[in-house]
Design an enzyme around this catalytic site. Sequence first.
Site, PDB file in Angstrom:
ATOM      1  N   ARG A 176       0.837  -1.204   0.000  1.00 30.71           N
ATOM      2  CA  ARG A 176       0.000   0.000   0.000  1.00 30.71           C
ATOM      3  C   ARG A 176       0.869   1.250   0.000  1.00 30.71           C
ATOM      4  O   ARG A 176       0.439   2.311  -0.416  1.00 30.71           O
ATOM      5  CB  ARG A 176      -0.921  -0.017   1.224  1.00 30.71           C
ATOM      6  CG  ARG A 176      -1.997  -1.086   1.150  1.00 30.71           C
ATOM      7  CD  ARG A 176      -2.574  -1.362   2.501  1.00 30.71           C
ATOM      8  NE  ARG A 176      -1.542  -1.800   3.444  1.00 30.71           N
ATOM      9  CZ  ARG A 176      -1.762  -2.119   4.705  1.00 30.71           C
ATOM     10  NH1 ARG A 176      -2.990  -2.056   5.192  1.00 30.71           N
ATOM     11  NH2 ARG A 176      -0.776  -2.499   5.488  1.00 30.71           N
ATOM     12  N   GLY A 232       1.842 -16.358   1.925  1.00 33.27           N
ATOM     13  CA  GLY A 232       1.176 -15.398   2.819  1.00 33.27           C
ATOM     14  C   GLY A 232      -0.023 -16.039   3.491  1.00 33.27           C
ATOM     15  O   GLY A 232       0.084 -16.634   4.568  1.00 33.27           O
ATOM     16  N   ARG A 233      -1.167 -15.951   2.837  1.00 34.01           N
ATOM     17  CA  ARG A 233      -2.389 -16.610   3.302  1.00 34.01           C
ATOM     18  C   ARG A 233      -3.185 -17.059   2.080  1.00 34.01           C
ATOM     19  O   ARG A 233      -3.241 -16.340   1.066  1.00 34.01           O
ATOM     20  CB  ARG A 233      -3.251 -15.651   4.131  1.00 34.01           C
ATOM     21  CG  ARG A 233      -2.765 -15.427   5.539  1.00 34.01           C
ATOM     22  CD  ARG A 233      -2.970 -16.661   6.426  1.00 34.01           C
ATOM     23  NE  ARG A 233      -2.539 -16.411   7.789  1.00 34.01           N
ATOM     24  CZ  ARG A 233      -1.342 -16.767   8.286  1.00 34.01           C
ATOM     25  NH1 ARG A 233      -0.458 -17.411   7.537  1.00 34.01           N
ATOM     26  NH2 ARG A 233      -1.039 -16.515   9.544  1.00 34.01           N
ATOM     27  N   GLU A 262      -7.706 -24.360   5.059  1.00 31.41           N
ATOM     28  CA  GLU A 262      -6.754 -25.380   5.557  1.00 31.41           C
ATOM     29  C   GLU A 262      -7.379 -26.198   6.694  1.00 31.41           C
ATOM     30  O   GLU A 262      -8.127 -25.642   7.497  1.00 31.41           O
ATOM     31  CB  GLU A 262      -5.483 -24.683   6.070  1.00 31.41           C
ATOM     32  CG  GLU A 262      -4.762 -23.953   4.964  1.00 31.41           C
ATOM     33  CD  GLU A 262      -3.558 -23.144   5.448  1.00 31.41           C
ATOM     34  OE1 GLU A 262      -3.236 -23.216   6.661  1.00 31.41           O
ATOM     35  OE2 GLU A 262      -2.953 -22.463   4.623  1.00 31.41           O
ATOM     36  N   HIS A 280       1.418 -25.869   4.711  1.00 30.02           N
ATOM     37  CA  HIS A 280       1.663 -24.702   5.583  1.00 30.02           C
ATOM     38  C   HIS A 280       2.850 -24.968   6.519  1.00 30.02           C
ATOM     39  O   HIS A 280       2.696 -24.981   7.753  1.00 30.02           O
ATOM     40  CB  HIS A 280       0.395 -24.369   6.385  1.00 30.02           C
ATOM     41  CG  HIS A 280       0.378 -22.966   6.916  1.00 30.02           C
ATOM     42  ND1 HIS A 280      -0.773 -22.235   7.073  1.00 30.02           N
ATOM     43  CD2 HIS A 280       1.382 -22.157   7.340  1.00 30.02           C
ATOM     44  CE1 HIS A 280      -0.484 -21.041   7.587  1.00 30.02           C
ATOM     45  NE2 HIS A 280       0.826 -20.984   7.755  1.00 30.02           N
TER      46      HIS A 280
HETATM   47  P1  NAP Z   1       4.755  -7.600   7.779  1.00 28.07           P
HETATM   48  O1  NAP Z   1       6.146  -7.249   8.138  1.00 28.07           O
HETATM   49  O2  NAP Z   1       3.637  -6.904   8.465  1.00 28.07           O
HETATM   50  O3  NAP Z   1       4.613  -7.424   6.204  1.00 28.07           O
HETATM   51  C1  NAP Z   1       3.392  -7.439   5.551  1.00 28.07           C
HETATM   52  C2  NAP Z   1       3.545  -6.654   4.251  1.00 28.07           C
HETATM   53  O4  NAP Z   1       2.325  -6.769   3.527  1.00 28.07           O
HETATM   54  C3  NAP Z   1       3.840  -5.192   4.437  1.00 28.07           C
HETATM   55  O5  NAP Z   1       4.965  -4.853   3.673  1.00 28.07           O
HETATM   56  C4  NAP Z   1       2.607  -4.465   3.917  1.00 28.07           C
HETATM   57  O6  NAP Z   1       3.040  -3.293   3.233  1.00 28.07           O
HETATM   58  C5  NAP Z   1       2.032  -5.487   2.954  1.00 28.07           C
HETATM   59  N1  NAP Z   1       0.589  -5.376   2.812  1.00 28.07           N
HETATM   60  C6  NAP Z   1      -0.333  -5.365   3.803  1.00 28.07           C
HETATM   61  N2  NAP Z   1      -1.560  -5.222   3.276  1.00 28.07           N
HETATM   62  C7  NAP Z   1      -1.397  -5.130   1.939  1.00 28.07           C
HETATM   63  C8  NAP Z   1      -2.290  -4.952   0.847  1.00 28.07           C
HETATM   64  N3  NAP Z   1      -3.609  -4.825   1.045  1.00 28.07           N
HETATM   65  N4  NAP Z   1      -1.770  -4.904  -0.403  1.00 28.07           N
HETATM   66  C9  NAP Z   1      -0.445  -5.031  -0.611  1.00 28.07           C
HETATM   67  N5  NAP Z   1       0.450  -5.196   0.397  1.00 28.07           N
HETATM   68  C10 NAP Z   1      -0.033  -5.237   1.648  1.00 28.07           C
HETATM   69  O7  NAP Z   1       4.487  -9.141   8.030  1.00 28.07           O
HETATM   70  P2  NAP Z   1       5.514 -10.368   7.857  1.00 28.07           P
HETATM   71  O8  NAP Z   1       6.151 -10.661   9.143  1.00 28.07           O
HETATM   72  O9  NAP Z   1       6.366 -10.141   6.655  1.00 28.07           O
HETATM   73  O10 NAP Z   1       4.444 -11.532   7.548  1.00 28.07           O
HETATM   74  C11 NAP Z   1       3.622 -11.420   6.428  1.00 28.07           C
HETATM   75  C12 NAP Z   1       2.582 -12.511   6.397  1.00 28.07           C
HETATM   76  O11 NAP Z   1       3.156 -13.754   6.032  1.00 28.07           O
HETATM   77  C13 NAP Z   1       1.883 -12.828   7.732  1.00 28.07           C
HETATM   78  O12 NAP Z   1       0.889 -11.894   8.049  1.00 28.07           O
HETATM   79  C14 NAP Z   1       1.329 -14.209   7.468  1.00 28.07           C
HETATM   80  O13 NAP Z   1       0.039 -14.115   6.898  1.00 28.07           O
HETATM   81  C15 NAP Z   1       2.297 -14.790   6.457  1.00 28.07           C
HETATM   82  N6  NAP Z   1       3.119 -15.880   7.045  1.00 28.07           N
HETATM   83  C16 NAP Z   1       2.997 -17.130   6.552  1.00 28.07           C
HETATM   84  C17 NAP Z   1       3.774 -18.142   7.079  1.00 28.07           C
HETATM   85  C18 NAP Z   1       3.680 -19.540   6.555  1.00 28.07           C
HETATM   86  O14 NAP Z   1       3.951 -20.457   7.314  1.00 28.07           O
HETATM   87  N7  NAP Z   1       3.353 -19.731   5.290  1.00 28.07           N
HETATM   88  C19 NAP Z   1       4.646 -17.873   8.120  1.00 28.07           C
HETATM   89  C20 NAP Z   1       4.742 -16.590   8.593  1.00 28.07           C
HETATM   90  C21 NAP Z   1       3.970 -15.584   8.045  1.00 28.07           C
HETATM   91  P3  NAP Z   1       2.132  -1.959   3.239  1.00 28.07           P
HETATM   92  O15 NAP Z   1       1.832  -1.665   4.665  1.00 28.07           O
HETATM   93  O16 NAP Z   1       2.990  -0.939   2.551  1.00 28.07           O
HETATM   94  O17 NAP Z   1       0.942  -2.310   2.438  1.00 28.07           O
HETATM   95  C1  8YV Z   2       2.461 -20.846  11.376  1.00 30.32           C
HETATM   96  C2  8YV Z   2       2.086 -18.595  10.203  1.00 30.32           C
HETATM   97  O1  8YV Z   2       2.356 -21.911  10.506  1.00 30.32           O
HETATM   98  O2  8YV Z   2       3.164 -17.117  11.681  1.00 30.32           O
HETATM   99  C3  8YV Z   2       2.256 -17.272  10.871  1.00 30.32           C
HETATM  100  O3  8YV Z   2       1.487 -16.353  10.556  1.00 30.32           O
HETATM  101  O4  8YV Z   2       1.286 -18.750   9.352  1.00 30.32           O
HETATM  102  C4  8YV Z   2       2.970 -19.722  10.557  1.00 30.32           C
HETATM  103  O5  8YV Z   2       4.167 -19.337  11.106  1.00 30.32           O
HETATM  104  C5  8YV Z   2       1.186 -20.730  12.084  1.00 30.32           C
HETATM  105  O6  8YV Z   2       1.216 -19.656  12.939  1.00 30.32           O
HETATM  106  C6  8YV Z   2       0.904 -21.984  12.870  1.00 30.32           C
HETATM  107  O7  8YV Z   2      -0.131 -21.781  13.762  1.00 30.32           O
END
Ligand code: NAP
Ligand code: 8YV
Length: 321
Positions: A176, A232-233, A262, A280
Amino acid sequence: MAQAEILMMGPMLPLVMEELGRRFVVHRLWELADEGAFLAANAGRIRGIAAAVSRAPVRASLIDALPALEIVANFGVGYENVDVDAAARRGVVVTNTPDVLTEEVADLTIGLVIATVRRIPEADRYLREGRWLAAPFALTGTLRGRTVGILGLGRIGRAVATRLEAFGVAIAYCGRNRQPDMAYAYHPDAVSLAKASDILIVVTPGGTETRGLVDRSVLEALGRDGVLINVGRGTVVDEPALIAALNDGTIAAAGLDVFADEPRVPEALIACPNTVLLPHVASASQYTRNAMGQLVVDNLVAWFEGRGPVTPVTETPVPAR
Ligand code: NAP
Ligand code: 8YV
């Protein structure tokens, strides 16, 4: 002093169960025969919740049913499972587990990119099935000369970008906000980013704001040689549109660690030969999950010792104590 009473939304790592069990009176929501009866008798004493992304959500109705609630400590950096607006209204602090998982998730993301582009799981199956004896495996796509777009250049997105720099690919991003300290090409919307990218990596949070952000138009912009990676999600990608795009050649392939519902994954995705699908697992090393679990404990302990939360989310203001 009496131990604080907390509610746990579902089973957690042994270290979390043990540490919290030593320091608090822990009520295990998933073991309650009658949640309503439990709340009627105990709600006034519950001061904390230990929650997790993959467990029962912390809804407004639960927050409102707990008049003494002060803190919700979530296992996961994503916290769309917690109604933060309801928590903020009530002055309840929400914490998550940022940073401790960033590098692990970034590592897995790179693995998923290469596995998808170079078709590693398919090549492995090819060898095991004895098909190499008949003919070499097909030639694959490449990272050479490619542009990788990162949708969500946050903590994890930046760690992914740092790794990608070593591969010599061009990097672009969308969020954003433009990030002035980042030299990568900025795109204000997902279609524009997809158009500029050969590989599109989704690392945004879930929740209502990002639901369906990657839709048919984004997939069309990514194009027939394009590869979608989602760590991401699942809700960020329109899953039916993705299935259609994989089947009709709108994009070439997808590597997915997250899904809309999931652990249920659509049969149509499983049937697609041009997908790499993971359950995941991006943060799922013992080392990193323990670090996340410890941060949940640290947040609750710090809060109840009067030191404030360690990693509060931005939406819930931290009240002075
Ligand atoms: P973060 O530091 O808050 O980064 C999120 C990024 O998304 C920010 O740069 C934000 O930028 C951007 N964003 C938010 N809303 C947006 C939108 N509507 N359009 C475009 N960009 C947008 O979070 P993080 O620690 O990197 O984690 C990110 C996400 O990864 C978590 O929230 C989680 O859903 C996912 N995740 C998945 C796993 C897994 O196991 N697969 C593990 C950990 C995390 P702006 O504010 O500039 O928009
Ligand atoms: C985990 C995640 O798999 O941190 C997150 O947002 O999606 C992952 O690290 C999840 O939290 C397990 O409950």
